[in-house]
Design a protein around this motif. Structure first.
Motif, short mmCIF file in Angstrom:
data_model
loop_
_atom_site.label_atom_id
_atom_site.label_comp_id
_atom_site.label_asym_id
_atom_site.label_seq_id
_atom_site.Cartn_x
_atom_site.Cartn_y
_atom_site.Cartn_z
N ASP A 684 46.40 42.77 43.99
CA ASP A 684 46.12 43.15 42.61
C ASP A 684 45.23 42.06 42.02
OD1 ASP A 684 46.20 43.43 39.76
OD2 ASP A 684 48.02 44.62 39.94
N LEU A 685 43.98 42.40 41.69
CA LEU A 685 43.05 41.38 41.24
C LEU A 685 43.44 40.76 39.91
CD1 LEU A 685 39.66 43.01 42.32
CD2 LEU A 685 40.93 41.16 43.44
N LEU A 686 44.19 41.48 39.09
CA LEU A 686 44.64 40.92 37.82
C LEU A 686 45.74 39.89 38.02
CD1 LEU A 686 44.54 44.14 35.63
CD2 LEU A 686 43.01 42.17 35.48
N THR A 687 46.72 40.17 38.89
CA THR A 687 47.76 39.18 39.15
C THR A 687 47.18 38.02 39.97
OG1 THR A 687 48.49 40.42 41.11
CG2 THR A 687 49.61 40.87 39.03
N PHE A 688 46.17 38.29 40.78
CA PHE A 688 45.50 37.21 41.50
C PHE A 688 44.87 36.22 40.53
CE2 PHE A 688 41.07 36.06 42.69
CZ PHE A 688 41.36 35.02 43.57
N PHE A 689 44.13 36.72 39.54
CA PHE A 689 43.52 35.82 38.56
C PHE A 689 44.58 35.07 37.77
CE2 PHE A 689 39.41 38.10 38.95
CZ PHE A 689 38.57 37.01 38.93
N ALA A 690 45.70 35.70 37.50
CA ALA A 690 46.75 35.05 36.73
C ALA A 690 47.44 33.95 37.51
CB ALA A 690 47.78 36.09 36.28
N GLY A 691 47.45 34.05 38.84
CA GLY A 691 48.22 33.11 39.64
C GLY A 691 47.43 32.12 40.45
N THR A 692 46.11 32.34 40.64
CA THR A 692 45.33 31.46 41.49
C THR A 692 44.99 30.16 40.79
OG1 THR A 692 43.38 31.34 42.94
CG2 THR A 692 43.08 32.36 40.78
N GLU A 693 44.43 29.22 41.53
CA GLU A 693 43.97 27.96 40.94
C GLU A 693 42.81 28.24 39.98
OE1 GLU A 693 45.41 25.22 41.34
OE2 GLU A 693 46.43 25.20 43.27
N PRO A 694 42.72 27.48 38.89
CA PRO A 694 41.65 27.75 37.92
C PRO A 694 40.25 27.68 38.51
CG PRO A 694 43.31 26.29 36.98
CD PRO A 694 43.65 26.44 38.43
N TRP A 695 40.01 26.74 39.43
CA TRP A 695 38.66 26.62 39.99
C TRP A 695 38.35 27.79 40.93
CZ3 TRP A 695 42.64 23.23 40.62
CH2 TRP A 695 43.24 23.12 41.87
N ILE A 696 39.37 28.36 41.55
CA ILE A 696 39.15 29.57 42.34
C ILE A 696 38.79 30.73 41.42
CG2 ILE A 696 40.23 31.23 43.90
CD1 ILE A 696 39.72 28.60 45.23
N ALA A 697 39.50 30.83 40.31
CA ALA A 697 39.20 31.89 39.35
C ALA A 697 37.78 31.77 38.81
CB ALA A 697 40.21 31.86 38.20
N GLU A 698 37.35 30.53 38.57
CA GLU A 698 36.00 30.32 38.04
C GLU A 698 34.94 30.87 38.97
OE1 GLU A 698 33.34 28.71 35.10
OE2 GLU A 698 35.50 29.01 35.10
N SER A 699 35.12 30.70 40.27
CA SER A 699 34.17 31.24 41.24
C SER A 699 34.36 32.74 41.44
CB SER A 699 34.30 30.52 42.58
OG SER A 699 33.69 29.25 42.55
N ALA A 700 35.61 33.20 41.41
CA ALA A 700 35.88 34.61 41.69
C ALA A 700 35.34 35.53 40.61
CB ALA A 700 37.38 34.82 41.85
N VAL A 701 35.20 35.04 39.39
CA VAL A 701 34.66 35.86 38.30
C VAL A 701 33.29 36.42 38.68
CG1 VAL A 701 33.60 35.65 36.02
CG2 VAL A 701 35.94 34.92 36.36
N TYR A 704 34.02 39.38 41.33
CA TYR A 704 34.87 40.53 41.05
C TYR A 704 34.78 41.05 39.61
CZ TYR A 704 36.88 38.60 45.31
OH TYR A 704 37.04 38.10 46.58
N GLY A 705 34.65 40.13 38.66
CA GLY A 705 34.68 40.51 37.26
C GLY A 705 35.58 39.57 36.48
N HIS A 706 35.52 39.65 35.17
CA HIS A 706 36.30 38.77 34.31
C HIS A 706 37.68 39.37 34.06
CE1 HIS A 706 37.46 36.29 30.90
NE2 HIS A 706 36.49 35.47 31.25
N PRO A 707 38.74 38.58 34.17
CA PRO A 707 40.09 39.13 34.05
C PRO A 707 40.45 39.64 32.65
CG PRO A 707 40.16 36.73 34.18
CD PRO A 707 38.76 37.13 34.50
N GLU A 708 39.64 39.32 31.65
CA GLU A 708 39.89 39.85 30.30
C GLU A 708 38.91 40.97 29.96
OE1 GLU A 708 39.69 36.51 27.76
OE2 GLU A 708 41.52 35.57 28.53
N ARG A 709 37.64 40.72 30.13
CA ARG A 709 36.63 41.70 29.73
C ARG A 709 36.48 42.86 30.70
NH1 ARG A 709 35.08 36.72 28.10
NH2 ARG A 709 34.38 36.51 25.95
N ASP A 710 36.84 42.63 31.95
CA ASP A 710 36.63 43.65 32.98
C ASP A 710 37.95 44.12 33.59
OD1 ASP A 710 33.85 43.20 32.62
OD2 ASP A 710 33.96 41.49 33.97
#
Length: 803
Positions: A684-701, A704-710
């Motif tokens: 689940d890409l939303l729970t992934f963004f909520a639980g991953t390391e912040p720097w991973i999320a920064e690259s993953a945006v 995949y897309g932004h966890p709030e806007r997308d």
């Protein structure tokens, strides 16, 4: 200057010593050469004005970390710099208990004499730090601790070997150093709870090592971007709202209007995405004295950064080459150390983080870059006396393949270039002309015209199934893929880490082009341990499927031993991670295990993979990910129509992003596969963004897309959103310390499958993170996965021989 370079690269997240004059002084502004000051307009205390003197690192005074100022309640207040901690010696003799016969050696770093190499080797079952001569068999284990080693760097003066370890096999790493004789081991950075550190370069005299420390930063993302004060005036720098699409054009926002980012000509592109911090961490790079005689020196800092690595320092120490930014948006920054101003910003290629270096006169930056190009090339960037960008041109390039690895010799007058020719490596040893020289030689190599700096020698790889051009010269390398290069004392005698489809990873010495295996690397005959039912490793052949929208894909097919060429076989599609990784013809013990059970393997490169140009990498961005999921089905259809795979006995398997794609394929194509094995995948890409390391999320945006806007797009792309379509048994595998993709991603998929009456299991590997590094865990993983495939594809229960 590129917009990313205008983001605050500050010094406020760490003060290595007493407060410096100018800290908290005038707001940042432009210097006389037009560069943005990263912290303040004036030079750092104790430094000569920019362009007038070198910036040496001295050892003349002992130091101790300062106490935190009393009453300091500012969330952006300074944090302590790394403190060197002496550790107990743990070196051991080479005759360790029960060494692995078929071990691997990789990531070499050579001493100044060129006669000894420090490497990572798993002959004890764990990747650890070893050293040995290039032409002798006496090796020494320098750190016998059980924490896996991930990077190695020998100091230019030969006194220290720096290395990175992953405590507990997890994702947080720390930097240590040790004497070449195994004494003096000490922790340099990353030892504090919640912090992580990785290696940068050494100073040219070996007196200090650059390290990057990831540390907690301000909790408020809006304040994080303003840690240096008011943003500088000039062209607007937009907040990154999870945009993607064309890197060289408009950033397309879902539900919004196109956005144009004005940048200077030196960026080599029309737009750049600076990125809004998604987490609360700061990356800070320091110069650290391993002797502990001098205080750490702050180099650069960035709140909310996705990556930050000091790749090179100029000969005088005046300039630092810093690689920063998320994947798909990497940049090479020249940072002037006297005032920490970014004087030059050029696009850097993804992949290997060691992207280039300076010429001896500091007027040229040699860079691995895909600035304005489909494929990465060697870029010659001209610098002014204050480090400012003066122009750039391509020094070496090929029309249809990437420059994958670039290593400058210690004198920066020659370089090693490794080209990725359709998955197989081609090596060049090339001379670098003086700055401003027009001396260029053109020669044929690997079927493409190469614009090489100076004279070049090209070495082919043995068994290069990508059909290299017959005009290649020089001896064949014994492995298909170069994974790392280390210059020796002689430019013509480099040391290479090689990996191939039929051999264990090993380290090779190339005196004047003659490849010699280091005696302590595994012999070819030891590639796979013998035993009942053993078989030699399989060399794959390339396949080029065509997707339903006409995009040509790639990949490698492995035929199980003894199988007729025209017999449709049970087949496992294995999907790599990244998504930007590329399937390469290297020995995979997992593949060897599956092939030994009578299963074919097709390892495709779907859209989003590297090695096929930037357009191919970008083809899965945003809604393009739906097409990547369809690519999996198209690859399966290609193998079936080619008469290789049995359509009634197909399985899918993958790790990391490949684990996500495995779960997605099972719910998007529920009738195609009989089973799947998802390893460290996102369900689940939303729970992934909520639980991953912040720097991973920064690259993953970016991918995949932004966890709030997308949120709607991420929800639609998530396998959990279609879990009711799952029809077949599934095995999930995860490392217990994985913080890149939290273990909950596997747990919720398995739980949901069981709730729907399907067979589903989770294998949790102890003392492992996102990568499985320990020999016993790797063996457990591949045997469990092969047992699962054998049972569900062949209807057979496994019988194990002794290891």
């Amino acid at each position: 200057m590129a917009a990313d370079a205008r983001r605050a690269l500050t010094g406020t997240s760490g003060r290595p010593g007493p407060a410096r004059a100018g800290d908290g002084g005038a707001p940042p502004g432009r210097g006389p050469d037009g560069a943005w000051s990263a912290l303040h307009a004036g030079p750092a205390a104790g430094a000569a004005p920019a362009g007038e003197a070198a910036v040496p690192h001295t050892r003349d005074t002992a130091w101790s970390p300062p106490a935190a100022p009393s009453g300091d309640t500012d969330e952006t207040a300074a944090r302590p710099a790394p403190e060197s901690v002496v550790l107990a010696d743990t070196a051991a003799q080479h005759d360790v208990r029960r060494p692995l016969i078929a071990h691997g050696c990789w990531y070499p770093s050579v001493d100044p004499s060129g006669r000894h190499v420090a490497v990572i080797c798993d002959r004890t079952g764990v990747p650890q730090l070893w050293t040995g001569p290039v032409d002798g068999d006496e090796v020494r284990l320098l750190d016998a601790e059980p924490d896996p080693v991930t990077e190695v760097s020998w100091s230019p003066d030969g006194r220290w070997i720096a290395y990175t370890t992953a405590p507990g096999g997890g994702e947080l790493t720390r930097v240590l150093c040790v004497r070449p004789d195994g004494t003096g081991r000490r922790l340099l950075a990353g030892g504090e709870p919640g912090t992580s550190a990785h290696l940068g370069c050494w100073t040219h005299d070996g007196s200090a090592l650059a390290v990057t420390v990831r540390e907690p930063g301000p909790a408020d993302p809006d304040r994080a971007g303003l840690a240096a004060g008011t943003a500088p005036a000039g062209p607007p720098v937009p907040v990154h709202p999870g945009d993607w699409a064309h890197r060289d054009g408009h950033a397309v926002l879902l539900g919004g209007a196109p956005l144009t980012v004005p940048v200077g000509p030196q960026s080599g592109r029309a737009g750049t995405h600076p990125g809004r911090p998604l987490g609360t961490r700061t990356l800070t790079a320091y110069l650290v004295d391993p002797d502990g005689a001098s205080a750490p020196v702050l180099l650069v800092s960035e709140p909310g950064a996705a990556s930050l690595r000091v790749c090179a320092l100029s000969r005088s120490g005046r300039f630092a080459l810093v690689r920063r930014g998320p994947r798909g948006g990497r940049e090479a920054l020249v940072v002037r150390r006297t005032d920490r101003a970014v004087t030059c910003a050029v696009r850097a290629a993804d992949g290997d983080p060691w992207i280039g270096g300076f010429s001896p006169d500091e007027r040229t930056l040699w860079l691995r870059s895909d600035s304005g190009r489909e494929f990465a090339a060697l870029l010659e960037v001209s610098l002014g006396p204050r480090g400012e960008w003066r122009g750039q041109r391509v020094a070496a390039a090929r029309d249809d393949c990437d420059l994958e690895l670039l290593v400058l010799h210690h004198d920066a007058r020659s370089a090693l270039l490794a080209w990725n020719v359709r998955g197989v490596s081609d090596l060049e040893v090339t001379a670098l002309p003086p700055a401003g020289s027009a001396d260029r030689a053109t020669h044929r190599a690997g079927g493409a015209t190469t614009q090489a700096a100076g004279g070049a020698t090209s070495l082919a790889t043995e068994g290069a199934t990508a059909e290299p051009d017959a005009s290649l010269t020089g001896p064949a390398l014994p492995h298909e893929v170069i994974t790392r290069m280390a210059p020796g004392s002689d430019p013509d005698s480099p040391v290479l880490a090689l990996s191939g489809s039929r051999r264990r990873p090993g380290v090779w010495w190339l005196p004047h082009g003659l490849p010699l295996r280091t005696p302590w690397s595994s012999r070819d005959e030891d590639a796979i341990p013998g035993g009942p039912g053993g078989h030699p490793p399989v060399r794959p052949f390339p396949l080029r499927p065509v997707a339903r929208d006409g995009l040509r894909l790639g990949g490698w097919y492995y035929r199980a031993p003894g199988r007729s060429a025209h017999e449709p076989a049970p087949c496992v599609l294995h999907l790599h991670g990244g998504p930007e990784e590329q399937e390469r013809p290297v020995l995979q013990t997992l593949y060897h295990e599956l092939l030994g059970r009578g299963l074919d393997i097709f390892a495709p490169d779907v859209r989003g993979s590297s090695g096929y140009g930037r357009s191919f990498v970008d083809a899965d961005l945003g809604t393009g990910r739906f097409a990547a999921i369809e690519d999996v089905a198209d690859c399966a259809a290609h193998a079936i129509l080619a008469g290789l795979a049995d359509p009634g006995r197909l399985a899918v398997m993958g790790r990391s992003y490949g684990g996500y794609l495995t779960m997605a394929s099972l719910v998007w194509h529920p009738e195609l596969f009989r089973t799947g094995v998802a390893v460290c995948g996102m369900s689940d890409l939303l729970t992934f963004f909520a639980g991953t390391e912040p720097w991973i999320a920064e690259s993953a945006v970016h991918k995949y897309g932004h966890p709030e806007r997308d949120r709607d797009l991420l929800r639609a792309l998530s396998p959990m959103s279609r879990i009711d379509e799952l029809r077949v048994p599934v095995l999930a595998v995860h490392g217990e310390h994985d913080t890149n993709v939290p273990v909950g991603e596997s747990q919720q998929f398995v739980r949901a499958a069981r709730e729907r009456g399907l067979e589903a299991e989770l294998l949790l590997l102890r003392q492992e993170g996102h990568d499985f590094r320990r020999a016993d865990n790797r063996r457990l993983f591949r045997r469990t996965a092969a047992d699962w495939m054998q049972r569900h594809l062949l209807g057979q229960e496994a019988i194990h021989w002794a290891p």
